[in-house]
Motif scaffolding. Structure first.
Motif, PDB file in Angstrom:
ATOM      1  N   ALA A 149       0.812  -1.221   0.000  1.00 12.83           N
ATOM      2  CA  ALA A 149       0.000   0.000   0.000  1.00 12.83           C
ATOM      3  C   ALA A 149       0.843   1.268   0.000  1.00 12.83           C
ATOM      4  O   ALA A 149       0.307   2.362   0.173  1.00 12.83           O
ATOM      5  CB  ALA A 149      -0.926  -0.005   1.215  1.00 12.83           C
TER       6      ALA A 149
ATOM      7  N   SER B 273       3.555   0.564  -6.125  1.00 12.86           N
ATOM      8  CA  SER B 273       3.751   0.685  -7.568  1.00 12.86           C
ATOM      9  C   SER B 273       5.222   0.957  -7.871  1.00 12.86           C
ATOM     10  O   SER B 273       5.737   0.549  -8.914  1.00 12.86           O
ATOM     11  CB  SER B 273       2.887   1.813  -8.142  1.00 12.86           C
ATOM     12  OG  SER B 273       1.550   1.386  -8.332  1.00 12.86           O
TER      13      SER B 273
ATOM     14  N   ILE C 177       0.082   0.320  -4.555  1.00 14.38           N
ATOM     15  CA  ILE C 177      -0.195   1.757  -4.562  1.00 14.38           C
ATOM     16  C   ILE C 177       1.043   2.529  -4.118  1.00 14.38           C
ATOM     17  O   ILE C 177       1.766   2.098  -3.220  1.00 14.38           O
ATOM     18  CB  ILE C 177      -1.372   2.094  -3.620  1.00 14.38           C
ATOM     19  CG1 ILE C 177      -2.571   1.160  -3.891  1.00 14.38           C
ATOM     20  CG2 ILE C 177      -1.782   3.558  -3.772  1.00 14.38           C
ATOM     21  CD1 ILE C 177      -3.132   1.244  -5.283  1.00 14.38           C
TER      22      ILE C 177
ATOM     23  N   LEU D 234      -5.862   5.990  -9.730  1.00 19.73           N
ATOM     24  CA  LEU D 234      -5.569   4.567  -9.785  1.00 19.73           C
ATOM     25  C   LEU D 234      -5.970   4.022 -11.154  1.00 19.73           C
ATOM     26  O   LEU D 234      -6.957   4.465 -11.744  1.00 19.73           O
ATOM     27  CB  LEU D 234      -6.325   3.811  -8.693  1.00 19.73           C
ATOM     28  CG  LEU D 234      -5.985   4.184  -7.244  1.00 19.73           C
ATOM     29  CD1 LEU D 234      -6.802   3.322  -6.284  1.00 19.73           C
ATOM     30  CD2 LEU D 234      -4.500   4.030  -6.970  1.00 19.73           C
TER      31      LEU D 234
ATOM     32  N   LYS E 118      -5.070  -2.885  -8.481  1.00 19.06           N
ATOM     33  CA  LYS E 118      -5.034  -1.487  -8.903  1.00 19.06           C
ATOM     34  C   LYS E 118      -3.617  -0.948  -8.704  1.00 19.06           C
ATOM     35  O   LYS E 118      -2.886  -1.369  -7.798  1.00 19.06           O
ATOM     36  CB  LYS E 118      -6.008  -0.645  -8.079  1.00 19.06           C
ATOM     37  CG  LYS E 118      -7.463  -1.065  -8.189  1.00 19.06           C
ATOM     38  CD  LYS E 118      -8.066  -0.704  -9.525  1.00 19.06           C
ATOM     39  CE  LYS E 118      -9.572  -0.987  -9.543  1.00 19.06           C
ATOM     40  NZ  LYS E 118     -10.174  -0.676 -10.840  1.00 19.06           N
ATOM     41  N   PHE E 119      -3.262   0.024  -9.548  1.00 20.90           N
ATOM     42  CA  PHE E 119      -1.941   0.633  -9.489  1.00 20.90           C
ATOM     43  C   PHE E 119      -2.094   2.145  -9.523  1.00 20.90           C
ATOM     44  O   PHE E 119      -3.062   2.670 -10.060  1.00 20.90           O
ATOM     45  CB  PHE E 119      -1.084   0.178 -10.677  1.00 20.90           C
ATOM     46  CG  PHE E 119      -0.860  -1.301 -10.716  1.00 20.90           C
ATOM     47  CD1 PHE E 119       0.265  -1.865 -10.141  1.00 20.90           C
ATOM     48  CD2 PHE E 119      -1.795  -2.137 -11.320  1.00 20.90           C
ATOM     49  CE1 PHE E 119       0.464  -3.238 -10.171  1.00 20.90           C
ATOM     50  CE2 PHE E 119      -1.615  -3.510 -11.355  1.00 20.90           C
ATOM     51  CZ  PHE E 119      -0.466  -4.063 -10.765  1.00 20.90           C
ATOM     52  N   GLY E 120      -1.138   2.842  -8.953  1.00 21.47           N
ATOM     53  CA  GLY E 120      -1.191   4.297  -9.008  1.00 21.47           C
ATOM     54  C   GLY E 120      -0.189   4.924  -8.072  1.00 21.47           C
ATOM     55  O   GLY E 120       0.289   4.293  -7.118  1.00 21.47           O
ATOM     56  N   TYR E 121       0.122   6.175  -8.367  1.00 19.67           N
ATOM     57  CA  TYR E 121       1.062   6.957  -7.562  1.00 19.67           C
ATOM     58  C   TYR E 121       0.239   8.094  -6.971  1.00 19.67           C
ATOM     59  O   TYR E 121       0.051   9.142  -7.592  1.00 19.67           O
ATOM     60  CB  TYR E 121       2.205   7.455  -8.443  1.00 19.67           C
ATOM     61  CG  TYR E 121       2.866   6.320  -9.211  1.00 19.67           C
ATOM     62  CD1 TYR E 121       3.961   5.647  -8.678  1.00 19.67           C
ATOM     63  CD2 TYR E 121       2.365   5.905 -10.449  1.00 19.67           C
ATOM     64  CE1 TYR E 121       4.554   4.589  -9.371  1.00 19.67           C
ATOM     65  CE2 TYR E 121       2.944   4.849 -11.134  1.00 19.67           C
ATOM     66  CZ  TYR E 121       4.039   4.200 -10.590  1.00 19.67           C
ATOM     67  OH  TYR E 121       4.611   3.144 -11.268  1.00 19.67           O
ATOM     68  N   THR E 122      -0.254   7.867  -5.767  1.00 17.16           N
ATOM     69  CA  THR E 122      -1.270   8.749  -5.169  1.00 17.16           C
ATOM     70  C   THR E 122      -0.679   9.849  -4.287  1.00 17.16           C
ATOM     71  O   THR E 122      -1.412  10.536  -3.590  1.00 17.16           O
ATOM     72  CB  THR E 122      -2.239   7.899  -4.330  1.00 17.16           C
ATOM     73  OG1 THR E 122      -1.476   7.149  -3.363  1.00 17.16           O
ATOM     74  CG2 THR E 122      -3.020   6.932  -5.201  1.00 17.16           C
TER      75      THR E 122
ATOM     76  N   HIS F 100      -3.487  -4.993  -4.705  1.00 16.90           N
ATOM     77  CA  HIS F 100      -3.205  -3.605  -5.050  1.00 16.90           C
ATOM     78  C   HIS F 100      -1.747  -3.225  -4.744  1.00 16.90           C
ATOM     79  O   HIS F 100      -1.183  -3.614  -3.716  1.00 16.90           O
ATOM     80  CB  HIS F 100      -4.131  -2.660  -4.288  1.00 16.90           C
ATOM     81  CG  HIS F 100      -5.595  -2.877  -4.574  1.00 16.90           C
ATOM     82  ND1 HIS F 100      -6.058  -3.362  -5.776  1.00 16.90           N
ATOM     83  CD2 HIS F 100      -6.706  -2.668  -3.802  1.00 16.90           C
ATOM     84  CE1 HIS F 100      -7.376  -3.450  -5.750  1.00 16.90           C
ATOM     85  NE2 HIS F 100      -7.799  -3.044  -4.554  1.00 16.90           N
TER      86      HIS F 100
END
Length: 259
Positions: free
Chosen positions: A63, A115, A111, A168, A131-135, A109
Motif C-alpha cells: 500500500a 507501484s 499503490i 488509480l 489497482k496501481f497508481g502513484y497517489t 493492489h
C-alpha cells in the motif's frame, strides 16, 4: 535469514523475497525497507539462487508508505528526512541494478511505493483485480524517487498522466502503459510466475542476464557515441566469457547448454 516483516527462501534456484506485513497491507516503513535491502543483498550473494521473485502475503501487494510513519517523520529535521529518503532510494536502486533478474508477483493492489516496487522490478505479473497508481499528490506528498525510474520505463507522457493525476488504474491499463508485463488469473499466478522463473533459470546464462541488465541501466545515461563505444567494449568482453564459450560450443555441437 530471520526477519520480522520480510521472508527469504530458495527453491529450485529461485529465491522468493516476501513482504509479510498483511495487517498493514505490507506498507513500507524504515524497518521494512531495511529488511528488503537485507534480503536483496543476501540474494545477490546466494549462489543457490539465479532468479528472484518479489511477492507479498495478504490482500495487498504493498500500500506504499506507512502513513503513521510518514506523519512521525514530519517531526524530523531536513537532514533526518534526507537520510530516510536515501534509505528508500537505495532500495529502489538496489532492485533496479541487482545482478539477478527480479520478478514481481503482484497478488493485490500496489499503490504509491507499492507501484514503485513494481516499477523497479525487471518483470511484473499481476492479478486482473489489482489497482496501481502513484497517489502521493493527493496527500500533499510527491512521488520523487520512483519518478526517476518510471520515466525510464514508460516515458514522460504516460508518467505525467499517472504522477500528476494521482489516479488509480486497473491491471489492463497498467499493461497497456508498459508498467506491468501481463495479467494472470489469481488461481494461476503462482504457477505462471514460477514457470517463467524456471524458464529463465534453465534456458538463459545467468552471467549474460546480469551483463544485459547492467547495460540497460547504464547505457541510457550515455550519449549515442558513448553508448555505442560502451556496447562494443561489452560485446568484446562477453565473447571471452566462460558462458559465451560454453553456449557457442554447445550450439555448434547441437547440444543444449546446462545453465
Amino acid at each position: 535469514m530471520e526477519q520480522e516483516f520480510v521472508t527469504y527462501e530458495v527453491n529450485d534456484r529461485v529465491a522468493t523475497i516476501t513482504l509479510n506485513r498483511p495487517e498493514k497491507r505490507n506498507a513500507l516503513n524504515a524497518q521494512v525497507v531495511t529488511e528488503l535491502k537485507n534480503a536483496f543483498k543476501h540474494a545477490a550473494e546466494d549462489d543457490t539462487a539465479k532468479v528472484i521473485i518479489l511477492a507479498a502475503v495478504g490482500d495487498a501487494f504493498c500500500a506504499g508508505a506507512d502513513l503513521a510513519y510518514l506523519q512521525a517523520l514530519q517531526k524530523n529535521t531536513y537532514e533526518e528526512n534526507l537520510e530516510d529518503s536515501n534509505h528508500l532510494k537505495e532500495l529502489f536502486q538496489q532492485i533496479y541494478t541487482h545482478p539477478k533478474v527480479v520478478i514481481a508477483k503482484i497478488q493485490g493492489h500496489a499503490i504509491a511505493g507499492g507501484s514503485g516496487l513494481a516499477t523497479v522490478c525487471d518483470y511484473s505479473f499481476t492479478v486482473p483485480e489489482a489497482k496501481f497508481g502513484y497517489t502521493e499528490v493527493r496527500i500533499g506528498f510527491i512521488p520523487a524517487i520512483v519518478m526517476v525510474f518510471l520515466l525510464r520505463k514508460i516515458g514522460e507522457g504516460k508518467s505525467k498522466e499517472l504522477l500528476l493525476s494521482g489516479e488509480l488504474i486497473n491491471a489492463d491499463t497498467a499493461v497497456e502503459m508498459g508498467l506491468i508485463n501481463r495479467t494472470v488469473a489469481a488461481d494461476s499466478l503462482d504457477e505462471t510466475v514460477e514457470a517463467f522463473a524456471q524458464t529463465l533459470v534453465k534456458k538463459n546464462s545467468g552471467q549474460s542476464m546480469t551483463y544485459t541488465k547492467q547495460m540497460i541501466a547504464q547505457v541510457q545515461e550515455m550519449t549515442l557515441n558513448g553508448g555505442l563505444d560502451f556496447a562494443a567494449a561489452q560485446n568484446a568482453k562477453a565473447r571471452a566469457s566462460e558462458d559465451c564459450q560454453k553456449g557457442i560450443g554447445a550450439f555448434l555441437n547441437k547440444e543444449k547448454p546446462t545453465w
